[in-house]
Design an enzyme around this catalytic site. Structure first.
Site, short mmCIF file in Angstrom:
data_model
loop_
_atom_site.label_atom_id
_atom_site.label_comp_id
_atom_site.label_asym_id
_atom_site.label_seq_id
_atom_site.Cartn_x
_atom_site.Cartn_y
_atom_site.Cartn_z
N THR A 148 40.69 55.07 37.15
CA THR A 148 40.16 55.59 35.89
C THR A 148 40.65 57.02 35.68
O THR A 148 40.87 57.44 34.55
CB THR A 148 38.61 55.55 35.86
OG1 THR A 148 38.11 56.11 37.05
CG2 THR A 148 38.09 54.13 35.73
N ARG A 155 35.90 45.47 34.11
CA ARG A 155 34.61 44.85 34.42
C ARG A 155 33.44 45.74 34.01
O ARG A 155 32.31 45.30 34.01
CB ARG A 155 34.48 44.59 35.93
CG ARG A 155 35.38 43.50 36.44
CD ARG A 155 35.06 43.24 37.90
NE ARG A 155 36.15 42.60 38.58
CZ ARG A 155 37.18 43.24 39.08
NH1 ARG A 155 37.25 44.55 39.00
NH2 ARG A 155 38.15 42.59 39.68
N ILE A 203 45.23 46.36 40.69
CA ILE A 203 46.44 45.56 40.45
C ILE A 203 47.42 46.32 39.58
O ILE A 203 48.33 45.76 38.98
CB ILE A 203 46.06 44.21 39.77
CG1 ILE A 203 45.24 44.45 38.50
CG2 ILE A 203 45.27 43.33 40.75
CD1 ILE A 203 44.87 43.16 37.77
N ASP A 204 47.22 47.65 39.50
CA ASP A 204 47.94 48.46 38.51
C ASP A 204 49.20 49.12 39.05
O ASP A 204 49.84 49.89 38.33
CB ASP A 204 47.00 49.53 37.95
CG ASP A 204 46.35 50.35 39.07
OD1 ASP A 204 46.99 50.60 40.12
OD2 ASP A 204 45.17 50.73 38.91
N HIS A 235 44.34 42.08 45.53
CA HIS A 235 44.28 41.18 44.38
C HIS A 235 45.62 41.03 43.66
O HIS A 235 45.66 40.52 42.54
CB HIS A 235 43.20 41.65 43.40
CG HIS A 235 41.81 41.50 43.94
ND1 HIS A 235 40.74 42.21 43.49
CD2 HIS A 235 41.33 40.70 44.92
CE1 HIS A 235 39.64 41.86 44.15
NE2 HIS A 235 39.98 40.95 45.03
N THR A 248 34.94 52.46 44.49
CA THR A 248 34.37 51.12 44.44
C THR A 248 33.07 51.10 45.22
O THR A 248 32.84 51.94 46.08
CB THR A 248 35.35 50.08 45.00
OG1 THR A 248 34.78 48.78 44.86
CG2 THR A 248 35.66 50.32 46.46
#
Ligand SMILES: [Zn+2]
Length: 232
Positions: free
Chosen positions: A23, A31, A96-97, A114, A182
């Protein structure tokens, strides 16, 4: 203790990262409550294997919005990458970026749990490493007419065993686990942490207090500010 002290005292560090790390690079957590994609259907369906198989256009419309090709790694990715380059750290990410890779994390020090949005393959002919720009222009493989997809783990899909194994081995060897961006209680990291050595330290960096496994420490604050001060 501050983050630097933990890092200095550790021999083998594992960083476990999630959406909060990205972010700071301008990538929203899809999400998150009231996220950008607050449509009628939930991401759990739109990013599922069923949706891709039955309504590929709907899948494509949603997944396209997850690409932020102009996003740059921030100081968190950079400092982690520097520690990895020095052989002191490995990174296991839910993201996943591609930003940990772009920050220069060596391939063998990175587990993209992921998958990666920028790895495109064709479901029909199996060709890999296709261009994500082409994918963002069309989901159809020009070569064979098959439907393309990114190499990310969809809902209803499992983590490949070899990838899971790499993550577990890294955690088993670590003497410091730093969880960043997270929550510790959500799959998969809560499960992965179970593989840690009993003497391994667990430190969570977060803005808010989390519920932590026994013996874990917490540093409350802005992770970007914390990492900005880290001397590698
Ligand atoms: Zn193809």
């Amino acid at each position: 203790m501050d983050l630097q002290t933990y890092l200095d005292q550790a021999q083998k560090i594992v960083f476990l990262t999630g959406a909060g790390v990205s972010t700071a690079s301008g990538i929203p957590d899809y999400r998150s409550k009231g996220g950008l994609y607050g449509g009628k259907e939930r991401p759990e369906y739109l990013l599922s294997r069923t949706c891709l198989a039955k309504e590929p256009q709907k899948f494509y419309a949603f997944v396209q919005k997850m690409y932020y090709p102009k996003a740059q790694p921030n100081v968190i990715h950079q400092k982690m990458a520097q520690l990895a380059q020095k052989g002191r750290a490995k990174i296991i990410t839910q993201n996943i970026d591609d930003l940990h890779r772009q920050a220069g994390t060596p391939e063998d020090c990175l587990v993209e749990f992921h998958g990666n949005l920028y790895e495109i393959f064709c479901q029909k002919c199996g060709q890999r490493h296709l261009s994500y720009q082409d994918y963002l222009a069309s989901p159809i493989h020009i070569g064979c007419g098959g439907i393309l997809r990114p190499d990310i783990i969809l809902y209803e899909e499992g983590i490949p065993t070899s990838r899971l194994q790499r993550a577990i081995v890294a955690i088993q060897r670590a003497d410091l686990l730093v969880v960043c961006g997270t929550s510790l209680v959500v799959y998969p990291f809560a499960d992965l942490l179970e593989y840690r050595q009993s003497r391994a330290q667990v430190v969570a960096l977060n803005r808010e207090a989390l519920s932590l496994p026994r013996g874990a420490q917490q540093i409350i604050g802005d992770a970007r500010e914390q990492f900005a001060q880290v001397r590698v």
